[in-house]
Design an enzyme around this catalytic site. Structure first.
Site, short mmCIF file in Angstrom:
data_model
loop_
_atom_site.label_atom_id
_atom_site.label_comp_id
_atom_site.label_asym_id
_atom_site.label_seq_id
_atom_site.Cartn_x
_atom_site.Cartn_y
_atom_site.Cartn_z
CD GLU A 77 4.92 -3.40 -6.93
OE1 GLU A 77 3.84 -3.77 -6.45
OE2 GLU A 77 5.84 -2.91 -6.24
CD GLU A 100 3.85 4.86 -6.13
OE1 GLU A 100 3.96 4.82 -4.90
OE2 GLU A 100 3.49 3.89 -6.81
N GLY A 148 10.36 0.24 -3.41
CA GLY A 148 10.82 -0.99 -2.79
C GLY A 148 12.33 -1.16 -2.85
C1 PEP Z 1 4.53 1.51 -3.74
O1 PEP Z 1 4.56 0.32 -4.01
O2 PEP Z 1 3.60 2.23 -4.16
C2 PEP Z 1 5.60 2.06 -2.92
C3 PEP Z 1 5.71 3.35 -2.84
O3 PEP Z 1 6.42 1.14 -2.30
P1 PEP Z 1 7.63 1.46 -1.26
O4 PEP Z 1 7.13 2.53 -0.31
O5 PEP Z 1 7.89 0.18 -0.59
O6 PEP Z 1 8.77 1.96 -2.09
#
Ligand code: PEP
Length: 271
Positions: A119, A189, A195
């Site tokens: 983000e 990630e 999300g």
């Molecule tokens: C994050 O924002 O690091 C994340 C993993 O979010 P989510 O678990 O909601 O996908």
């Protein structure tokens, strides 16, 4: 110790698939609360997490609340949950409006800091070079950076996942060196899983985690064998066990599900 388990082709070359023969890495689960909650709800959430963690848990647990609440949560964390920031400045002090430095985080008992969350990269334009500078400051002041890396859906679909990961990690290695990873954590990630409710399969996660470990092992096998690599992206109570059972997945970075104590605890305590 890392053993060679096989070889995979990538980008015209070959990388080794390594297997840990003597697992010594502890599991780490960190909640990223993002810009949610208020003073009272932060206190309540952390108190519930601390109360629900068995004294003999083998998982290290951390949370990254909004920065304004971190100092006030130290007593509630009671030394049982690590406190982390969601970002850290690339400078120590001075005219950098809105930034929070590593010495400041250290001063309030914050031991972790996310760097390069997708983000921050996507919405605030943080480049690999800026992320590397933030990481270097965290390392320099004894705050453990959690370096977030990962590809977008478009990058995955055009077979650029490993190239993106290479660029994101190489920028940090060029500035801080592989030895810095003794004091750091990497979180894989995939942006398309954050999300969205769409999780990478355990196999997809393992493939990238193995790639990251083998990449680091090419620089320093010892560092690679102890490096904790977390998976993040729609981890929930019902998929945590499958993800965490993968040999190179050492825990998780949890967004949405970390805002509910019962869900977060179920992830922390996943078998
Ligand atoms: C994050 O924002 O690091 C994340 C993993 O979010 P989510 O678990 O909601 O996908």
């Amino acid at each position: 110790m890392l053993e060679v388990q096989g070889k995979r082709r990538y980008n015209g070359g070959i990388y080794l698939v390594l297997r840990e023969s003597n697992m010594t890495r502890r599991r780490l689960v960190v909640g990223n609360w993002k810009m949610n909650g208020d003073h009272a709800s932060s206190q309540k959430l952390l108190a519930e997490i601390v109360a629900g963690l068995p004294a003999d848990t083998k998982t290290d647990v951390g949370v990254c609340p909004p920065a304004v609440y971190i100092a006030g949560l130290a007593a509630t964390a009671a030394g049982r949950v690590h406190l982390g920031a969601q970002n850290v400045a690339d400078q120590d002090a001075g005219a950098f409006t809105g930034e929070i430095s590593a010495p400041m985080l250290k001063d309030i008992g914050c031991s972790l800091a996310l760097v390069g969350h997708s983000e921050r990269r996507a919405i605030y334009g943080e480049t690999d070079a800026l992320v590397a500078a933030r990481y270097a400051k965290a390392i320099g002041h004894g705050v453990t950076p959690i370096l977030c890396v990962g590809e977008t859906l478009e990058e995955r679909e055009s077979d650029r996942t490993f190239k993106v990961i290479d660029d994101q990690i190489d920028a940090v290695m060029a500035t801080s060196g592989v030895g810095s990873l003794r004091q750091a954590v990497i979180a894989y990630e995939p942006v398309w899983a954050i999300g969205t409710g769409r999780t990478a399969s355990a196999e997809q996660a393992q493939e990238v985690h193995a790639y990251i470990r083998s990449k680091i092992a090419a620089l320093d096998a010892d560092v690679a064998s102890t490096l904790q690599i977390l998976y993040g992206g729609s981890v929930k109570a019902d998929n945590a066990a499958a993800l965490f059972s993968q040999p190179d997945v050492d825990g998780g970075l949890i967004g949405g599900a970390s805002l509910d104590a019962a869900s977060f605890l179920a992830i922390c305590l996943a078998p």
